[in-house]
Design an enzyme around this catalytic site. Structure first.
Site, PDB file in Angstrom:
ATOM      1  N   ASN A 282       0.864  -1.175   0.000  1.00 40.28           N
ATOM      2  CA  ASN A 282       0.000   0.000   0.000  1.00 40.28           C
ATOM      3  C   ASN A 282       0.902   1.226   0.000  1.00 40.28           C
ATOM      4  OD1 ASN A 282       0.706   0.651   2.713  1.00 40.28           O
ATOM      5  ND2 ASN A 282      -0.976  -0.562   3.537  1.00 40.28           N
TER       6      ASN A 282
ATOM      7  N   ASN B 257      -4.578  -8.043   9.779  1.00 41.39           N
ATOM      8  CA  ASN B 257      -3.408  -7.598   9.032  1.00 41.39           C
ATOM      9  C   ASN B 257      -3.061  -6.159   9.389  1.00 41.39           C
ATOM     10  OD1 ASN B 257      -4.299  -5.475   6.869  1.00 41.39           O
ATOM     11  ND2 ASN B 257      -5.942  -6.966   7.008  1.00 41.39           N
TER      12      ASN B 257
ATOM     13  N   LYS C 207     -12.511  -1.322  -3.451  1.00 44.22           N
ATOM     14  CA  LYS C 207     -11.561  -0.322  -2.937  1.00 44.22           C
ATOM     15  C   LYS C 207     -10.197  -0.527  -3.562  1.00 44.22           C
ATOM     16  CE  LYS C 207     -10.003  -0.197   1.590  1.00 44.22           C
ATOM     17  NZ  LYS C 207     -10.330  -0.109   3.025  1.00 44.22           N
TER      18      LYS C 207
ATOM     19  N   LYS D 155      -6.001   1.094  -3.589  1.00 42.69           N
ATOM     20  CA  LYS D 155      -5.006   1.880  -2.873  1.00 42.69           C
ATOM     21  C   LYS D 155      -4.615   3.095  -3.700  1.00 42.69           C
ATOM     22  CE  LYS D 155      -4.959  -0.853   0.532  1.00 42.69           C
ATOM     23  NZ  LYS D 155      -5.425  -0.380   1.858  1.00 42.69           N
TER      24      LYS D 155
ATOM     25  N   ASP E 239      -8.059   4.426  -0.745  1.00 43.60           N
ATOM     26  CA  ASP E 239      -7.413   4.334   0.563  1.00 43.60           C
ATOM     27  C   ASP E 239      -5.955   4.768   0.455  1.00 43.60           C
ATOM     28  OD1 ASP E 239      -6.485   3.675   3.065  1.00 43.60           O
ATOM     29  OD2 ASP E 239      -7.041   1.547   2.965  1.00 43.60           O
TER      30      ASP E 239
ATOM     31  N   GLU F 192     -10.314   7.337   2.054  1.00 44.78           N
ATOM     32  CA  GLU F 192      -9.923   6.718   3.332  1.00 44.78           C
ATOM     33  C   GLU F 192      -8.511   7.089   3.785  1.00 44.78           C
ATOM     34  OE1 GLU F 192     -10.853   2.555   3.543  1.00 44.78           O
ATOM     35  OE2 GLU F 192      -9.089   2.078   4.750  1.00 44.78           O
TER      36      GLU F 192
ATOM     37  N   GLU G  12      -8.861   2.859  11.289  1.00 40.78           N
ATOM     38  CA  GLU G  12      -8.342   1.484  11.428  1.00 40.78           C
ATOM     39  C   GLU G  12      -7.067   1.434  12.267  1.00 40.78           C
ATOM     40  OE1 GLU G  12      -7.553   0.966   7.045  1.00 40.78           O
ATOM     41  OE2 GLU G  12      -5.615   0.256   7.760  1.00 40.78           O
TER      42      GLU G  12
ATOM     43  N   ASP H 260     -11.106  -1.464  14.261  1.00 38.42           N
ATOM     44  CA  ASP H 260     -11.025  -2.929  14.048  1.00 38.42           C
ATOM     45  C   ASP H 260     -10.780  -3.584  15.401  1.00 38.42           C
ATOM     46  OD1 ASP H 260     -10.208  -5.533  13.510  1.00 38.42           O
ATOM     47  OD2 ASP H 260      -8.912  -4.965  11.840  1.00 38.42           O
TER      48      ASP H 260
ATOM     49  N   HIS I  97     -12.457  -2.162   9.612  1.00 40.48           N
ATOM     50  CA  HIS I  97     -11.310  -2.652   8.842  1.00 40.48           C
ATOM     51  C   HIS I  97     -11.087  -4.135   9.157  1.00 40.48           C
ATOM     52  CE1 HIS I  97      -6.941  -3.662   9.178  1.00 40.48           C
ATOM     53  NE2 HIS I  97      -6.825  -3.017   8.026  1.00 40.48           N
TER      54      HIS I  97
ATOM     55  N   GLU J 160     -15.519  -4.767   5.898  1.00 37.86           N
ATOM     56  CA  GLU J 160     -14.554  -4.919   4.805  1.00 37.86           C
ATOM     57  C   GLU J 160     -14.439  -6.387   4.411  1.00 37.86           C
ATOM     58  OE1 GLU J 160     -10.719  -3.261   5.770  1.00 37.86           O
ATOM     59  OE2 GLU J 160     -10.128  -3.253   3.658  1.00 37.86           O
TER      60      GLU J 160
END
Ligand SMILES: O=C([O-])CC(=O)C(=O)O
Ligand SMILES: [Mg+2]
Length: 387
Positions: free
Chosen positions: A19, A53, A181, A183, A212, A238, A264, A291, A321, A340
């Site tokens: 990301n 994650n 979504k 990145k 995001d 995001e 998140e 999350d 998240h 998500e």
């Protein structure tokens, strides 16, 4: 009834994706089993948990602090007499004894993993799916039968071009998702706009496309993206800036009228409250992504939901998240806005029960006792290695 053993291990969830902030080449995950002496269907009840994650496995904190603390506690103090079951709130208090407030760091992840396993055990002991238990105990028995889920992907990947991105997004639509979504922030604005526009062409409606930035932007860049994104009308923008930069988030609201999402990387009710107090988030459109599996678990999540209600926020504005089944249960049982989903990454921890298909952007819930891990073969196999 008592907890007779708690086991943990670290497993890899690495992949080549990237990301705007990190790659996942070294990513790991803690898996925990809480073994009880309660017998159901001829076997001891075992609750399982894992972390989301984005944060690494917490084996050291689990082994050195949290598991010994729970094992040393008087078993009678961990039981909920009224429900004849384990008491997740009492267990949480034991886990957090001799811990100072603030500085939530990584311990919130370790506690979140155990909390997930405890709730899984509680629902298994009660003989009901967790979403049903939550709805019955805390929402007058009303659970959502279906939960909106969106496909999170669109990562940067070595050699991945726009055609590969388009094919990825098409495959999500083919699998029943309506919202996707991708990145941003891993390249420059012009390149990201080309990627976003390509995805909008595939989906056919910008209102079903989410972007995001993973906290990458300073204020100037966040505003530059906001100006470029504004005419598109995306579903949400995001984590534009650092998750703890509430002033940046608040200022950005002056430059972007469509929904923004963040949260998140806020790991406690107090951090979430600071976002609500100081982050300029708008309760009529913005989305909160806390999350539980990173932030002290469901016990703390309920405090966060209470805090949101006190501040006039509907739980429907919360879309966690992490793409895991724990949040799916919370979404259905405690009336969140969705969850998500990672159709292709972070396996086997992402994704839902094997026999539950995504239809028109929604999923149903597993009907088995607990979180539903046993209905997801690949994940269950990893968990059972602990036994
Ligand atoms: O790439 C990540 O770190 C995951 C993420 O932000 C998300 O799922 O929203
Ligand atoms: Mg994100």
């Amino acid at each position: 009834m008592k907890i007779v053993d708690i086991r943990e291990k670290t497993v890899p969830i690495r992949s080549e994706i990237r990301n705007a902030y990190i790659d996942f080449s070294q990513m790991t995950c803690s898996v925990v089993a809480v073994v009880t002496d309660v017998v159901r269907d001829g076997r001891p009840v075992v609750g399982f948990g894992f972390n989301s994650n984005g944060r690494y496995a917490q084996g050291c904190l689990l082994r050195e602090r949290f598991i010994p603390r729970l094992k040393a506690a008087d078993p009678a103090k961990l039981v909920d007499g009224a429900n004849d079951n384990l008491d997740p709130f009492a267990i949480w208090d034991v886990l957090m004894s001799n811990e100072k407030p603030g500085g939530h760091g990584e311990r919130s992840v370790a506690v979140g993993v155990i909390d997930m396993a405890v709730w899984d055990a509680v629902a298994k002991i009660a003989g009901v799916p967790l979403w049903r238990l939550l709805a019955d105990r805390y929402r007058g028995g009303e659970a959502d039968a279906r939960v909106w889920v969106y496909a999170a992907g669109g990562y940067y990947y070595p050699g991945k071009d726009t055609t590969a991105l388009e094919n990825e997004m098409k495959s999500y639509l083919d699998r029943g998702y309506t919202d996707v979504k991708l990145k941003i922030g891993g390249g420059d604005l012009a390149e990201d706009m080309r990627r976003i526009e390509a995805v909008i062409r595939v989906v056919g409606d910008a209102g079903h496309v989410l972007v995001d930035a993973n906290g990458r932007f300073d204020l100037e860049t966040a505003i530059a993206y906001a100006r470029a994104l504004q005419p598109l009308g995306l579903r949400w923008y995001e984590e534009p800036g650092d998750p703890l930069d509430y002033a940046l988030q608040a200022e950005l609201a002056n430059h972007y009228a469509h929904p923004m999402a963040t949260g998140e990387n806020l790991f406690s009710m107090q951090d979430a409250r600071n976002l609500i107090r100081h982050g300029g988030m708008r309760s009529d459109r913005d989305i909160l992504q806390f999350d539980c599996a990173l932030s002290y678990g469901l016990v703390e999540y309920m405090r966060t939901l209470d805090m949101l209600a006190e501040n006039g926020w509907s739980s429907r504005r919360v879309v966690p998240h992490g793409g895991h089944q724990m949040s799916l249960n919370i979404a259905a049982g405690l009336h969140l806005g969705g969850n998500e989903s990672y159709p292709d990454v972070f396996r086997p921890f992402g994704g839902f029960a094997d026999d539950i298909a995504v239809e028109n952007g929604h999923v149903g819930l597993p009907q088995i006792p607990g979180v539903g891990f046993e209905a997801k073969g690949e994940l269950c196999a990893v968990m059972k290695e602990l036994l």
